[in-house]
Design a protein around this motif. Structure first.
Motif, short mmCIF file in Angstrom:
data_model
loop_
_atom_site.label_atom_id
_atom_site.label_comp_id
_atom_site.label_asym_id
_atom_site.label_seq_id
_atom_site.Cartn_x
_atom_site.Cartn_y
_atom_site.Cartn_z
N UNK A 98 5.21 8.14 -6.42
CA UNK A 98 4.02 8.65 -6.54
C UNK A 98 3.52 9.36 -5.39
N UNK A 99 2.94 10.47 -5.41
CA UNK A 99 2.65 11.12 -4.31
C UNK A 99 1.59 10.27 -3.24
N UNK A 100 1.74 10.45 -2.01
CA UNK A 100 0.66 9.59 -1.25
C UNK A 100 -0.83 9.79 -1.62
N UNK A 158 0.76 -1.39 -0.14
CA UNK A 158 -0.03 0.07 -0.06
C UNK A 158 0.96 1.32 0.04
N UNK A 159 2.27 1.14 0.17
CA UNK A 159 3.11 2.37 0.08
C UNK A 159 2.96 3.18 1.69
N UNK A 160 2.38 2.19 2.55
CA UNK A 160 2.40 3.03 3.84
C UNK A 160 3.77 2.83 4.70
N UNK A 161 4.36 1.78 4.30
CA UNK A 161 5.77 1.77 4.84
C UNK A 161 6.64 1.61 3.61
N UNK A 162 7.93 2.00 3.54
CA UNK A 162 8.88 1.88 2.53
C UNK A 162 9.92 0.89 2.93
N UNK A 163 10.16 -0.06 1.80
CA UNK A 163 11.19 -1.24 2.03
C UNK A 163 12.57 -0.51 2.37
#
Length: 268
Positions: free
Chosen positions: A73-75, A53-58
């Motif tokens: 990509x902007x949130x 979901x892009x909530x946290x980044x790897x």
């Protein structure tokens, strides 16, 4: 498998002061299908959903949405395409159901904009799809567990994302509410062409409702594929340490999982 909409490329991730959870994980999420994530507690299902979901980044690797790195990509734009419903959503119980659903329109509205007709139309469609129209004027605190879960799912639908990620949406619900919610998600895939990824504990239910199953163990993908190929006695033995029989129900052909260790003790 249909064209993937979300792809995890070589994901590595660790929680603070903990051992690495993922180390080079690869996963493709096919478009317009229901993918079930299954596995023991602590296998990484919830963290993987947050990464997708892009909530946290790897820490390393990337997640792409239709070929574009989520980090680029902007949130707000991500939220228009991907909706995440965590296992325990954090909202004030003082909210009414209609106010909860209205939060789903946040990615589509600027803070200074008035409530628009298109926002109301999206809310009405979501409430109807989730079967909670008659609950819109009630406070969340007055809802049963099944009603409350449907309200949160309706909030995700009000967001109108193409991809819906849900973390154990059937936990703590009775069997009738579990089936009702899974039917709702199945309907979104078949009628609305949504892409749905749902983490689940009940593998038999996953086999009945999912197009594909992804089995996780200790932060890695143990197996993935069609339910009939993945759900086997060997899977339960190796991943859960539980000997089972996997049967097919004669009338419907659906899979039934029966633990071999269950015994009926008539001496008590």
């Amino acid at each position: 498998m249909s064209d993937p909409v979300l792809i995890a490329h070589g994901l590595s991730f660790r929680h603070a002061e903990a051992a690495a959870l993922f180390n080079g994980l690869d996963l493709s999420i096919p478009k317009g299908q229901l993918t079930a994530l299954v596995g023991p507690n602590g296998s990484g299902k919830s963290t993987l959903l947050s990464l997708l979901a892009g909530i946290v980044r790897p820490d390393a690797g990337k997640v792409t949405l239709r070929g574009e790195d989520l980090c680029h990509i902007p949130p707000r734009q991500i939220a228009k395409s991907i909706g995440l419903l965590p296992q325990s959503p954090d909202v004030a119980d003082g909210l009414h159901v209609s106010e909860l659903l209205a939060l789903g329109r946040t990615p589509h509205r600027r803070f200074y904009e008035l409530w628009r007709q298109e926002d109301q139309a999206a809310l009405d469609r979501a409430a109807a799809a989730a079967g909670i129209v008659e609950l819109l004027d009630r406070p969340l605190s007055a809802l049963s567990g099944g009603q409350r879960q449907r309200a949160f799912i309706a909030m995700a639908l009000t967001q109108e994302p193409d991809v819906i990620l849900l973390d154990e949406p059937t936990s703590y619900l009775d069997i009738s509410h579990q089936i009702s919610i899974l039917k709702l998600l199945r309907h979104r895939v078949e009628r609305q062409q949504n892409t749905v990824v749902v983490s689940m504990h009940d593998i038999a239910q996953a086999a009945q409702f999912a197009d594909r199953i992804v089995v996780m163990r200790e932060g890695a993908i143990f197996d993935e594929g069609l339910p009939e190929d993945v759900v086997t006695p060997a899977l339960f033995d190796k991943v859960f340490g539980l000997p089972v029989k996997v049967l097919k129900e004669a009338e419907t052909g659906l899979m039934v999982v029966v633990p071999k260790e269950l015994r009926k003790d008539r001496s008590r």
